[in-house]
Design a protein around this motif. Structure first.
Motif, short mmCIF file in Angstrom:
data_model
loop_
_atom_site.label_atom_id
_atom_site.label_comp_id
_atom_site.label_asym_id
_atom_site.label_seq_id
_atom_site.Cartn_x
_atom_site.Cartn_y
_atom_site.Cartn_z
N ILE A 5 -60.95 -47.31 -20.90
CA ILE A 5 -60.50 -45.95 -21.24
C ILE A 5 -58.98 -45.93 -21.10
N ASP A 6 -58.34 -45.28 -22.07
CA ASP A 6 -56.88 -45.22 -22.15
C ASP A 6 -56.43 -43.86 -21.63
N THR A 7 -56.26 -43.77 -20.31
CA THR A 7 -55.93 -42.49 -19.70
C THR A 7 -55.48 -42.72 -18.26
N VAL A 25 -59.52 -49.82 -17.39
CA VAL A 25 -58.65 -48.67 -17.67
C VAL A 25 -57.27 -49.19 -18.08
N THR A 26 -56.64 -48.51 -19.04
CA THR A 26 -55.22 -48.78 -19.32
C THR A 26 -54.44 -47.50 -19.11
N THR A 27 -53.26 -47.68 -18.51
CA THR A 27 -52.35 -46.53 -18.34
C THR A 27 -50.99 -46.95 -18.90
N ASN A 28 -50.12 -46.00 -19.02
CA ASN A 28 -48.72 -46.30 -19.35
C ASN A 28 -47.88 -45.15 -18.79
N PRO A 29 -46.56 -45.27 -18.77
CA PRO A 29 -45.73 -44.22 -18.17
C PRO A 29 -45.92 -42.84 -18.81
N VAL A 83 -50.97 -56.24 -14.59
CA VAL A 83 -49.60 -55.74 -14.75
C VAL A 83 -49.26 -55.69 -16.23
N LYS A 84 -48.79 -54.52 -16.65
CA LYS A 84 -48.48 -54.32 -18.06
C LYS A 84 -46.97 -54.45 -18.25
N LEU A 85 -46.59 -55.34 -19.15
CA LEU A 85 -45.17 -55.56 -19.45
C LEU A 85 -44.94 -55.37 -20.94
N PRO A 129 -52.17 -54.96 -29.16
CA PRO A 129 -51.65 -54.46 -30.44
C PRO A 129 -51.90 -52.96 -30.57
N PHE A 130 -50.88 -52.23 -31.02
CA PHE A 130 -50.94 -50.75 -31.11
C PHE A 130 -51.29 -50.34 -32.54
N VAL A 131 -52.55 -50.18 -32.82
CA VAL A 131 -52.97 -49.95 -34.21
C VAL A 131 -52.59 -48.56 -34.73
N GLY A 132 -52.78 -47.54 -33.91
CA GLY A 132 -52.50 -46.18 -34.37
C GLY A 132 -51.03 -45.96 -34.71
N ARG A 133 -50.15 -46.53 -33.89
CA ARG A 133 -48.72 -46.33 -34.16
C ARG A 133 -48.30 -47.05 -35.45
N LEU A 134 -48.97 -48.18 -35.78
CA LEU A 134 -48.68 -48.83 -37.06
C LEU A 134 -49.21 -47.98 -38.22
N VAL A 163 -57.44 -53.82 -28.29
CA VAL A 163 -56.99 -52.95 -29.37
C VAL A 163 -56.57 -51.62 -28.75
N ALA A 164 -55.29 -51.27 -28.91
CA ALA A 164 -54.71 -50.10 -28.24
C ALA A 164 -54.18 -49.11 -29.27
N SER A 165 -53.81 -47.93 -28.77
CA SER A 165 -53.33 -46.85 -29.65
C SER A 165 -54.42 -46.46 -30.65
N ILE A 166 -55.64 -46.39 -30.12
CA ILE A 166 -56.81 -46.03 -30.94
C ILE A 166 -56.83 -44.53 -31.18
N ARG A 167 -57.09 -44.15 -32.42
CA ARG A 167 -57.08 -42.72 -32.78
C ARG A 167 -58.45 -42.19 -33.18
N SER A 168 -59.39 -43.10 -33.53
CA SER A 168 -60.66 -42.62 -34.11
C SER A 168 -61.78 -43.64 -33.89
N ALA A 183 -61.61 -52.71 -26.68
CA ALA A 183 -60.94 -51.53 -27.27
C ALA A 183 -60.60 -50.61 -26.11
N THR A 184 -59.35 -50.17 -26.02
CA THR A 184 -59.01 -49.17 -25.01
C THR A 184 -58.95 -47.82 -25.70
N ILE A 185 -59.82 -46.91 -25.26
CA ILE A 185 -60.17 -45.75 -26.08
C ILE A 185 -59.84 -44.46 -25.33
C1 E4P Z 1 -52.61 -48.65 -24.19
O1 E4P Z 1 -52.48 -49.69 -23.59
C2 E4P Z 1 -51.47 -47.96 -24.83
O2 E4P Z 1 -50.51 -47.63 -23.89
C3 E4P Z 1 -51.94 -46.76 -25.59
O3 E4P Z 1 -53.12 -47.08 -26.27
C4 E4P Z 1 -50.89 -46.19 -26.50
O4 E4P Z 1 -51.48 -45.20 -27.29
P1 E4P Z 1 -50.63 -44.13 -28.14
O5 E4P Z 1 -50.04 -44.84 -29.31
O6 E4P Z 1 -51.66 -43.11 -28.55
O7 E4P Z 1 -49.59 -43.58 -27.21
#
Ligand code: E4P
Length: 216
Positions: A5-7, A25-29, A83-85, A129-134, A163-168, A183-185
């Motif tokens: 889960i991406d939260t 779980v994945t988090t980011n700032p 650790v996420k870099l 890889p950030f699919v939604g942002r692409l 697979v990150a930045s999932i939208r759907s 998939a991080t959702i």
């Molecule tokens: C997960 O590792 C990413 O930080 C996250 O999926 C980014 O998603 P966003 O493009 O919706 O911010």
């Protein structure tokens, strides 16, 4: 296939864990900031207590030595911290040092297949890889995932693809069809995965039919 889960929201993580298919779980700032968290140590510990799976905690440092220091600190918070870099030259250099300590590194903000190739060569446990942002900038995010799956398969590379930045739900489906590891959702999309109008209609019809013959 694993579902993360991406939260950084504790209630969402608890609820997703209760469904029985939460693998990490994945988090980011930005997700931390959304929860009003400025000092993430205690929050990371609380998240790590909710799942035995890997919990990605992102460094704020941008320079190699500072990344290594911050990464070692984050990894000391709980046994299941990854650790996420960011995938920069400094991030790649820090990855080797942290991996040598036995720390799992998730290289994030990945937008090209060559970045993903470098992540695997640097010794990252995960690549994101950030699919939604692409998709947002008119590219096909899932095509990137397909290329990474091919490259890693060509060389038997063991770095797991998140697979990150999932939208759907479509992103999740395509990830599964491509054989992505994880998939991080976002919570909202996890809820959408189970829903189908014909399922709801079917349940209503079964109950209505039963009600016709049920003893009063
Ligand atoms: C997960 O590792 C990413 O930080 C996250 O999926 C980014 O998603 P966003 O493009 O919706 O911010």
């Amino acid at each position: 296939m694993k579902f993360f889960i991406d939260t950084a929201n504790l209630a969402e993580i608890k609820e997703a864990a209760a469904y029985g298919f939460l693998d990490g779980v994945t988090t980011n700032p930005s997700l931390m900031a959304k929860e009003g968290v400025s000092e993430q140590d205690e929050h990371i510990k609380a998240i790590c207590a909710l799942t035995p799976g890997p919990v990605s905690a992102e460094v704020l440092a941008t320079e190699k030595e500072a990344m290594i220091r911050e990464g070692r600190h984050l990894a000391s918070l709980a046994h299941n911290v990854a650790v996420k870099l960011p995938l920069t030259m400094d991030g790649l250099a820090a990855t080797g040092a942290l991996a040598a300590d036995g720390i799992k590194v998730n290289l994030t903000l990945v937008f090209s297949p060559l970045q993903a190739l470098l992540a695997a060569k640097a010794g990252a446990a995960f690549v994101s890889p950030f699919v939604g942002r692409l998709d947002d900038v008119g590219q096909d995010g899932m095509a990137l995932v397909e290329e990474i799956v091919t490259i890693y398969g060509n060389y038997g590379m063991e770095t797991e693809i998140i697979v990150a930045s999932i939208r759907s739900p479509q992103h999740v489906l395509r990830s599964a069809l491509l054989g992505a590891d994880i998939a991080t959702i976002p919570f909202k999309v996890i809820q959408q995965l189970a829903g189908h109008p014909l399922t709801d209609k079917g349940v209503a019809a079964f109950l209505a039919d039963h009600a016709k013959v049920a003893k009063k």
